[in-house]
Design a protein around this motif. Structure first.
Motif, PDB file in Angstrom:
ATOM      1  N   VAL A  76       0.833  -1.201   0.000  1.00 60.23           N
ATOM      2  CA  VAL A  76       0.000   0.000   0.000  1.00 60.23           C
ATOM      3  C   VAL A  76       0.871   1.257   0.000  1.00 60.23           C
ATOM      4  CG1 VAL A  76      -1.699   1.325   1.310  1.00 60.23           C
ATOM      5  CG2 VAL A  76      -1.948  -1.154   1.085  1.00 60.23           C
ATOM      6  N   ARG A  77       1.973   1.235   0.728  1.00 61.74           N
ATOM      7  CA  ARG A  77       2.862   2.394   0.722  1.00 61.74           C
ATOM      8  C   ARG A  77       3.387   2.667  -0.692  1.00 61.74           C
ATOM      9  NH1 ARG A  77       2.930   6.766   2.014  1.00 61.74           N
ATOM     10  NH2 ARG A  77       3.195   6.609   4.263  1.00 61.74           N
ATOM     11  N   LYS A  78       3.798   1.640  -1.399  1.00 63.72           N
ATOM     12  CA  LYS A  78       4.264   1.822  -2.778  1.00 63.72           C
ATOM     13  C   LYS A  78       3.146   2.326  -3.674  1.00 63.72           C
ATOM     14  CE  LYS A  78       7.960  -1.642  -2.651  1.00 63.72           C
ATOM     15  NZ  LYS A  78       8.442  -2.954  -3.171  1.00 63.72           N
ATOM     16  N   HIS A  79       1.950   1.829  -3.444  1.00 63.77           N
ATOM     17  CA  HIS A  79       0.799   2.233  -4.250  1.00 63.77           C
ATOM     18  C   HIS A  79       0.444   3.701  -4.028  1.00 63.77           C
ATOM     19  CE1 HIS A  79      -2.887   1.506  -6.534  1.00 63.77           C
ATOM     20  NE2 HIS A  79      -3.555   2.152  -5.599  1.00 63.77           N
ATOM     21  N   LEU A  80       0.529   4.145  -2.786  1.00 64.09           N
ATOM     22  CA  LEU A  80       0.166   5.519  -2.458  1.00 64.09           C
ATOM     23  C   LEU A  80       1.266   6.520  -2.759  1.00 64.09           C
ATOM     24  CD1 LEU A  80      -1.545   4.980   1.023  1.00 64.09           C
ATOM     25  CD2 LEU A  80      -2.688   5.491  -1.132  1.00 64.09           C
ATOM     26  N   GLY A  81       2.496   6.048  -2.786  1.00 62.27           N
ATOM     27  CA  GLY A  81       3.618   6.955  -2.888  1.00 62.27           C
ATOM     28  C   GLY A  81       4.210   7.226  -1.515  1.00 62.27           C
ATOM     29  N   GLU A  82       5.393   7.784  -1.488  1.00 60.90           N
ATOM     30  CA  GLU A  82       6.148   7.907  -0.244  1.00 60.90           C
ATOM     31  C   GLU A  82       5.521   8.843   0.769  1.00 60.90           C
ATOM     32  OE1 GLU A  82      10.683   9.169   1.249  1.00 60.90           O
ATOM     33  OE2 GLU A  82      10.174   9.107  -0.908  1.00 60.90           O
ATOM     34  N   HIS A  83       4.817   9.878   0.306  1.00 55.01           N
ATOM     35  CA  HIS A  83       4.411  10.938   1.222  1.00 55.01           C
ATOM     36  C   HIS A  83       2.909  10.992   1.519  1.00 55.01           C
ATOM     37  CE1 HIS A  83       8.475  12.483   1.140  1.00 55.01           C
ATOM     38  NE2 HIS A  83       8.443  12.564  -0.182  1.00 55.01           N
ATOM     39  N   PHE A  84       2.101  10.177   0.843  1.00 53.31           N
ATOM     40  CA  PHE A  84       0.671  10.207   1.136  1.00 53.31           C
ATOM     41  C   PHE A  84       0.439   9.680   2.557  1.00 53.31           C
ATOM     42  CE2 PHE A  84      -3.755   8.915   1.086  1.00 53.31           C
ATOM     43  CZ  PHE A  84      -4.366   9.944   0.372  1.00 53.31           C
ATOM     44  N   PRO A  85      -0.354  10.365   3.374  1.00 55.61           N
ATOM     45  CA  PRO A  85      -0.534   9.957   4.776  1.00 55.61           C
ATOM     46  C   PRO A  85      -1.079   8.525   4.914  1.00 55.61           C
ATOM     47  CG  PRO A  85      -1.312  12.199   4.479  1.00 55.61           C
ATOM     48  CD  PRO A  85      -1.007  11.662   3.105  1.00 55.61           C
ATOM     49  N   LEU A  86      -0.355   7.695   5.668  1.00 57.67           N
ATOM     50  CA  LEU A  86      -0.723   6.291   5.886  1.00 57.67           C
ATOM     51  C   LEU A  86      -0.561   5.961   7.364  1.00 57.67           C
ATOM     52  CD1 LEU A  86      -1.422   3.440   4.743  1.00 57.67           C
ATOM     53  CD2 LEU A  86       1.052   3.122   4.382  1.00 57.67           C
ATOM     54  N   MET A  87      -1.576   5.322   7.935  1.00 58.53           N
ATOM     55  CA  MET A  87      -1.563   4.910   9.328  1.00 58.53           C
ATOM     56  C   MET A  87      -1.809   3.413   9.405  1.00 58.53           C
ATOM     57  SD  MET A  87      -3.579   7.766   8.612  1.00 58.53           S
ATOM     58  CE  MET A  87      -3.850   9.459   9.165  1.00 58.53           C
ATOM     59  N   VAL A  88      -1.452   2.781  10.537  1.00 56.69           N
ATOM     60  CA  VAL A  88      -1.794   1.379  10.779  1.00 56.69           C
ATOM     61  C   VAL A  88      -2.388   1.252  12.180  1.00 56.69           C
ATOM     62  CG1 VAL A  88       0.006   0.516   9.228  1.00 56.69           C
ATOM     63  CG2 VAL A  88       0.458   0.686  11.697  1.00 56.69           C
ATOM     64  N   ASP A  89      -3.192   0.181  12.368  1.00 50.06           N
ATOM     65  CA  ASP A  89      -3.917  -0.018  13.619  1.00 50.06           C
ATOM     66  C   ASP A  89      -3.896  -1.499  13.985  1.00 50.06           C
ATOM     67  OD1 ASP A  89      -5.677  -0.133  15.728  1.00 50.06           O
ATOM     68  OD2 ASP A  89      -7.388   0.691  14.633  1.00 50.06           O
ATOM     69  N   ALA A  90      -3.277  -1.842  15.131  1.00 52.77           N
ATOM     70  CA  ALA A  90      -3.162  -3.234  15.566  1.00 52.77           C
ATOM     71  C   ALA A  90      -4.285  -3.670  16.513  1.00 52.77           C
ATOM     72  CB  ALA A  90      -1.811  -3.458  16.255  1.00 52.77           C
ATOM     73  N   ASN A  91      -5.179  -2.742  16.877  1.00 52.13           N
ATOM     74  CA  ASN A  91      -6.325  -3.079  17.724  1.00 52.13           C
ATOM     75  C   ASN A  91      -5.947  -3.855  18.986  1.00 52.13           C
ATOM     76  OD1 ASN A  91      -7.959  -3.056  14.753  1.00 52.13           O
ATOM     77  ND2 ASN A  91      -8.938  -2.013  16.469  1.00 52.13           N
ATOM     78  N   GLN A  92      -4.860  -3.441  19.633  1.00 52.61           N
ATOM     79  CA  GLN A  92      -4.443  -3.936  20.958  1.00 52.61           C
ATOM     80  C   GLN A  92      -3.911  -5.371  20.974  1.00 52.61           C
ATOM     81  OE1 GLN A  92      -7.365  -2.951  24.205  1.00 52.61           O
ATOM     82  NE2 GLN A  92      -8.765  -2.703  22.483  1.00 52.61           N
ATOM     83  N   GLN A  93      -3.589  -5.952  19.851  1.00 50.46           N
ATOM     84  CA  GLN A  93      -3.352  -7.393  19.825  1.00 50.46           C
ATOM     85  C   GLN A  93      -1.893  -7.820  19.865  1.00 50.46           C
ATOM     86  OE1 GLN A  93      -6.119  -9.495  20.276  1.00 50.46           O
ATOM     87  NE2 GLN A  93      -6.745  -7.375  20.688  1.00 50.46           N
TER      88      GLN A  93
END
Length: 386
Positions: free
Chosen positions: A201-218
């Protein structure tokens, strides 16, 4: 006699006359899975329980508020709201802070956090909606807006049940809608799957498009250390809930160790629980959820504490409410874009150029759709309708 000569009701003397609370179950188009499902702690989510509160006053003013629960707790919220609603009859709707305390103490034996305060949240939001509508202002303007739009990111397209090819299509669709960031769920049993999805997804969006991840406490503490270290390379806006939601000490250690900001707070259900994270520096981004903490009144307390401590804010879910609250923060927050609640309302929020436009309609600027009736499981009333 002219129009100016006609006596007008004194808003200072208005009284709450009638309240209706409704338990509504909103079905989701697709069962939703995050890391909590993959660890066996929860089942896929198929519906959202909504608690609506409608408050009407003697002088003809009204307000609409809501709270919610996912997977369990909806009937309990409704039962508590039904029990405490009569406490508001005859009260002045302007006295929102005092009424919050009154409702909290009405059910204090079951606690002043969790389900009880989430039930209070529906009433509190309704009272703020009423006050703003009576003033002819949006909630954001009533509270004092810093901006007319807020940066926003999409979460609903990035859940773990979504295949990677569809995930990429979802990111494109979000960008086409004018949404300014993408959040992915992580927490797969095989961490290499998470890394591959984030990298793709990072490659798809490009280096600077805002990207977050969420592990939901696991993640455990060791797993979180490892994953945060690996994820540093992807220029993320934040890593969300890497640990249990009450592990302030563990989150603080991650926030101090890594450059990528740590985000958490959505599962906390009181001001005091948020204060524990704030004083321990357990988050770079604090993520209060107004319905979960008990409405607008306690949310504003959390936001003030976070601002004083220099933390950033990113309110969780319920964009129909949080777009107004986010507009009031001095340091611009992120608003989470979830279209799940849209079928409940006649109005739609607008996104453009990476931002969510703050509605200018009075109050929250939403009215209930006709579809709500078919999803309503129970209703209760208090007082006499004017």
């Amino acid at each position: 006699m002219t129009a100016q000569d006609i006596p007008r009701p004194n808003a200072n003397e208005d009284q709450i006359a009638w309240i209706r609370v409704s338990s509504v179950f909103l079905p989701l188009a697709t069962p939703i899975s995050d890391a909590k499902v993959l660890t066996g702690r929860q089942k896929p989510m198929t519906e959202i329980a909504i608690l609506f509160a409608e408050i009407h006053t003697r002088d003809g003013h009204s307000g609409l508020g809501f709270s919610y629960s996912k997977r369990a707790g909806g009937p309990g919220q409704f039962a508590h709201a039904k029990e405490i609603a009569p406490s508001l009859i005859g009260e002045n709707p302007n006295d929102i802070a005092r009424l919050w305390d009154k409702l909290a103490w009405a059910g204090a034996s079951v606690g002043r956090s969790g389900l009880s305060t989430q039930a209070i949240g529906a009433f509190d939001v309704a009272l703020w909606d009423l006050k703003a509508k009576r003033a002819g202002l949006s909630l954001a303007k009533l509270l004092g807006a810093q901006r007319d739009s807020v940066q926003c990111y999409n979460t609903s397209g990035g859940f773990l049940h979504t295949p990677l090819d569809q995930l990429l299509k979802n990111t494109d669709a979000s960008r086409e809608k004018g949404i300014g960031g993408i959040k992915l769920k992580v927490g797969q049993p095989d961490s290499s799957v998470d890394i591959h999805r984030v990298e793709t997804v990072r490659k798809h969006l490009g280096e600077h498009f805002p990207l977050m991840v969420d592990a939901n406490q696991q993640w455990s503490r060791p797993a979180a250390q490892r994953m945060c270290r690996i994820l540093e390379q992807f220029n993320l806006v934040w890593i969300e809930e890497p640990l249990d939601c009450y592990d302030a000490e563990g989150h603080a250690a991650l926030a101090q160790q890594f450059d990528t900001p740590i985000a958490t707070g959505e599962m906390l259900t009181s001001v005091s629980e948020h204060w524990d994270f704030i004083r321990q520096r357990g988050a770079d981004y604090l993520m209060p959820d107004a319905p979960r903490v008990g409405g607008v009144t306690p949310y504003l307390k959390v936001a003030a504490l976070a601002e004083h401590a220099g933390l950033m804010i990113a309110p969780h879910f319920a964009m129909e409410l949080h777009v107004h609250l986010a507009a009031t923060h001095a340091r611009e927050p992120w608003v989470e874009h979830f279209e799940w609640l849209e079928p409940l309302f006649n109005e739609r929020l607008e996104t453009r150029n990476g931002r969510m436009i703050v509605p200018t309609r009075p109050g929250l600027g939403v009215t209930l759709s006709e579809q709500v009736k078919q999803w309503t499981a129970a209703e209760a009333e208090a007082g006499q309708r004017p």
